[in-house]
Scaffold this motif. Structure first.
Motif, PDB file in Angstrom:
ATOM      1  N   ALA A 215      20.573  40.946  15.464  1.00  0.00           N
ATOM      2  CA  ALA A 215      21.656  40.153  14.877  1.00  0.00           C
ATOM      3  C   ALA A 215      22.676  41.046  14.179  1.00  0.00           C
ATOM      4  N   ASP A 216      22.190  42.120  13.554  1.00  0.00           N
ATOM      5  CA  ASP A 216      23.117  43.047  12.890  1.00  0.00           C
ATOM      6  C   ASP A 216      24.034  43.715  13.914  1.00  0.00           C
ATOM      7  N   GLY A 217      23.464  44.058  15.066  1.00  0.00           N
ATOM      8  CA  GLY A 217      24.274  44.665  16.109  1.00  0.00           C
ATOM      9  C   GLY A 217      25.333  43.717  16.626  1.00  0.00           C
ATOM     10  N   LEU A 218      24.955  42.450  16.848  1.00  0.00           N
ATOM     11  CA  LEU A 218      25.915  41.463  17.340  1.00  0.00           C
ATOM     12  C   LEU A 218      26.985  41.174  16.300  1.00  0.00           C
ATOM     13  N   ASN A 219      26.600  41.145  15.031  1.00  0.00           N
ATOM     14  CA  ASN A 219      27.598  40.945  13.978  1.00  0.00           C
ATOM     15  C   ASN A 219      28.601  42.092  13.948  1.00  0.00           C
ATOM     16  N   ALA A 220      28.100  43.311  14.150  1.00  0.00           N
ATOM     17  CA  ALA A 220      28.995  44.476  14.160  1.00  0.00           C
ATOM     18  C   ALA A 220      29.983  44.394  15.314  1.00  0.00           C
ATOM     19  N   LEU A 221      29.508  43.898  16.465  1.00  0.00           N
ATOM     20  CA  LEU A 221      30.382  43.822  17.633  1.00  0.00           C
ATOM     21  C   LEU A 221      31.392  42.685  17.539  1.00  0.00           C
ATOM     22  N   PHE A 222      30.944  41.516  17.090  1.00  0.00           N
ATOM     23  CA  PHE A 222      31.786  40.326  17.196  1.00  0.00           C
ATOM     24  C   PHE A 222      32.498  39.912  15.911  1.00  0.00           C
ATOM     25  N   THR A 223      32.160  40.498  14.773  1.00  0.00           N
ATOM     26  CA  THR A 223      32.899  40.171  13.552  1.00  0.00           C
ATOM     27  C   THR A 223      34.344  40.599  13.726  1.00  0.00           C
ATOM     28  N   PRO A 224      35.283  39.669  13.652  1.00  0.00           N
ATOM     29  CA  PRO A 224      36.680  40.017  13.966  1.00  0.00           C
ATOM     30  C   PRO A 224      37.395  40.749  12.832  1.00  0.00           C
ATOM     31  N   ASP A 225      38.135  41.756  13.198  1.00  0.00           N
ATOM     32  CA  ASP A 225      39.051  42.429  12.272  1.00  0.00           C
ATOM     33  C   ASP A 225      40.455  42.051  12.706  1.00  0.00           C
ATOM     34  N   TRP A 226      40.954  40.950  12.140  1.00  0.00           N
ATOM     35  CA  TRP A 226      42.231  40.424  12.604  1.00  0.00           C
ATOM     36  C   TRP A 226      43.394  41.364  12.299  1.00  0.00           C
TER      37      TRP A 226
END
Length: 520
Positions: A215-226
């Motif tokens: 889950a940490d890996g997916l959060n790192a990938l998909f958390t948006p930096d607008w």
């Protein structure tokens, strides 16, 4: 050969894909390659995470699909590989066709080496032979990378047996498939490998999702930096990723489209291929970053603190490290490297089919003659340049110039010449609409005439400036002049020389179908 020795008849009936499914699977097999697995996840992570999906989708719709359709239209309307089809558009455009063929040859020569690496690591997976120091094993034990220090790396003839043996196997398998032809060779391989690839990589992704830290890996990938959306480099990265992953603008899709039946649908399969390619990239990103989250969890570090999140280092250093930490790691290592082999091999076949088809058409070679002659020459170059102790350095350098300068130059010239110089865009749009169920509107013409050339020219100029001003990887200007800019010079010379050679079969006795104004 004199003009009297040339026949004025058209070549014999072209090979054809057995049907739409065979074409779609083969086109997907070409598009889905090594970059889908090891490049996209890292590019997305470094360029805004989840926010990167916005410019990525826009790039797909405004550049990827339009240029893909342009390749389809040229190949299908003018019934030939890149040199023949482009010559039939305008005689002097044959130079561009051979430039694309030369790009394919150069890429094939080093692309086969990476497949050989993956094949070796597939075998190593069962015993986790890379040990605890995966970086040292890859560059030292396996590649025996020369310690060039501050000196020019140049090229050596110190061959590495661990690379040489699987490389020979890759070339033997490639020659056999190319000699079998489009329907019995390329198509059959993709019918087997594409489902197997999805099954193997899908199994790996599902397993990765249930690992601690996934889950940490997916959060790192998909958390948006607008905030990244305002950075022009993020948009260029999105267009670059789409452009390089779809196998467009260097002859592959022109050649593949020429093997479709006269009344074959073009746009619907094109959308399927484009979205399947992008879908696999996102799917790969999920699997890779779920696995990276597990590795970060095991090492007690954050994803942001990790190195080797893309490219060969991700595949051959980072992934072996995390496989060693996984329960039943050997099995999942085999699935990962087996996936790399299949994805890379189907792409390699499509790249070399461009070269094979072009030489068959110009010199009257049979499939077997083209496969053996081209395959042997490519194999020799592959062995001499890239299976040695300086192979990794040479591969990285040549890849940088062939892709970022060679392919982008080809795309710029294609869109500018078709759209601005010859004003043939409407003819291509007419052809697409005449044979397809999904019609393309003037938005497509706008993308080809305006948006594509502007974005691609910016990409090309910015990359040239960067390479000239900053160099590459700290190598000397002399080395980069030979291995990098020398590669581009070789492409240009090859295009000029091959264009000037005579055709065995008259290429200009041809009528495009359907004619403008036809409704059937």
């Amino acid at each position: 050969m004199s003009d009297a020795q040339r026949t004025t008849a058209e070549p014999e009936k072209r090979e054809e894909f057995s049907g739409q499914l065979g074409f779609i699977l083969s086109a997907i097999g070409s598009a889905v390659g090594l970059g889908n697995i090891w490049r996209f996840p890292g590019v997305a992570y470094e360029n805004g995470g989840g926010a990167f999906m916005v410019p990525y989708l826009i790039a797909l719709l405004t550049a990827g699909i339009p240029i893909l359709f342009l390749d389809y239209a040229i190949g299908h309307r003018f019934r030939g590989s890149a040199p023949l089809a482009l010559r039939r558009v305008k005689r002097w455009l044959e130079h561009l066709g051979w430039f694309q063929v030369a790009i394919c040859f150069v890429i094939a020569v080093y692309y086969a080496v990476i497949i050989a690496w993956a094949l070796s690591y597939f075998v190593y997976s069962f015993g986790l032979q890379w040990g605890d120091d995966t970086a040292g094993f890859f560059t030292g034990t396996y590649l025996q990378l020369a310690d060039v220090g501050g000196a020019d790396p140049w090229f050596t003839l110190d061959f590495v047996p661990a690379v040489l043996i699987p490389l020979v196997l890759v070339w033997v398998a490639t020659i056999i498939v190319l000699a079998a032809g489009v329907a019995k060779g390329l198509e059959k391989v993709n019918f087997v490998f594409m489902p197997l690839l999805l099954l193997a990589f899908g199994t790996l992704v599902v397993r990765a999702l249930f690992l601690p830290g996934a889950a940490d890996g997916l959060n790192a990938l998909f958390t948006p930096d607008w905030g990244a959306m305002t950075d022009p480099n993020v948009w260029i990265a999105a267009y670059s990723q789409i452009f390089f992953s779809l196998s467009i603008a260097f002859g592959i899709m022109i050649t593949y489209a020429s093997y479709r039946k006269r009344r074959a649908n073009l746009t619907s399969p094109g959308f399927v291929v484009a979205f399947a390619n992008s879908g696999f990239e996102v799917f790969a990103g999920i699997g890779v970053f779920a696995a990276l989250g597990f590795l970060a969890n095991q090492q007690g570090v954050a994803i942001a603190e990790m190195d080797g999140l893309s490219g060969p280092i991700l595949a051959f250093v980072t992934f072996p490290a995390l496989v060693s930490q996984m329960p039943a790691g050997g099995l999942f290592g085999a699935l990962f490297f087996g996936s790399l082999v299949m994805a890379g091999y189907t792409s390699l076949l499509s790249i070399l089919q461009v070269v094979s088809a072009s030489f068959q058409e110009k010199f009257g070679w049979t499939r077997a003659q083209a496969a053996i002659r081209i395959g042997l020459v490519a194999a020799v170059f592959s062995v001499l340049a890239f299976s040695t102790t300086t192979g990794l350095i040479a591969l990285d350098t040549v890849d940088q110039w062939a892709n970022n300068i060679g392919i982008v130059t080809s795309a710029v010239v294609t869109t500018v010449v078709i759209g601005w110089v010859l004003r043939r865009t409407e003819e291509m749009r007419f052809h697409l609409n005449a044979v397809s169920t999904i019609k393309v509107g003037r938005w497509w013409s706008f993308c080809i005439i305006v948006l594509g050339p502007v974005v691609l020219t910016y990409m090309l100029v910015s990359r040239i400036v960067s390479l000239v001003v900053d160099g590459y990887e700290g190598y000397s200007g002399t080395y980069l002049g030979v291995a990098g800019w020398g590669t581009i010079a070789l492409l240009v010379v090859a295009a000029i020389v091959l264009t000037r050679m005579r055709w065995r079969v008259e290429p200009d006795v041809f009528s495009a179908w359907p004619r403008n104004g036809d409704k059937s």
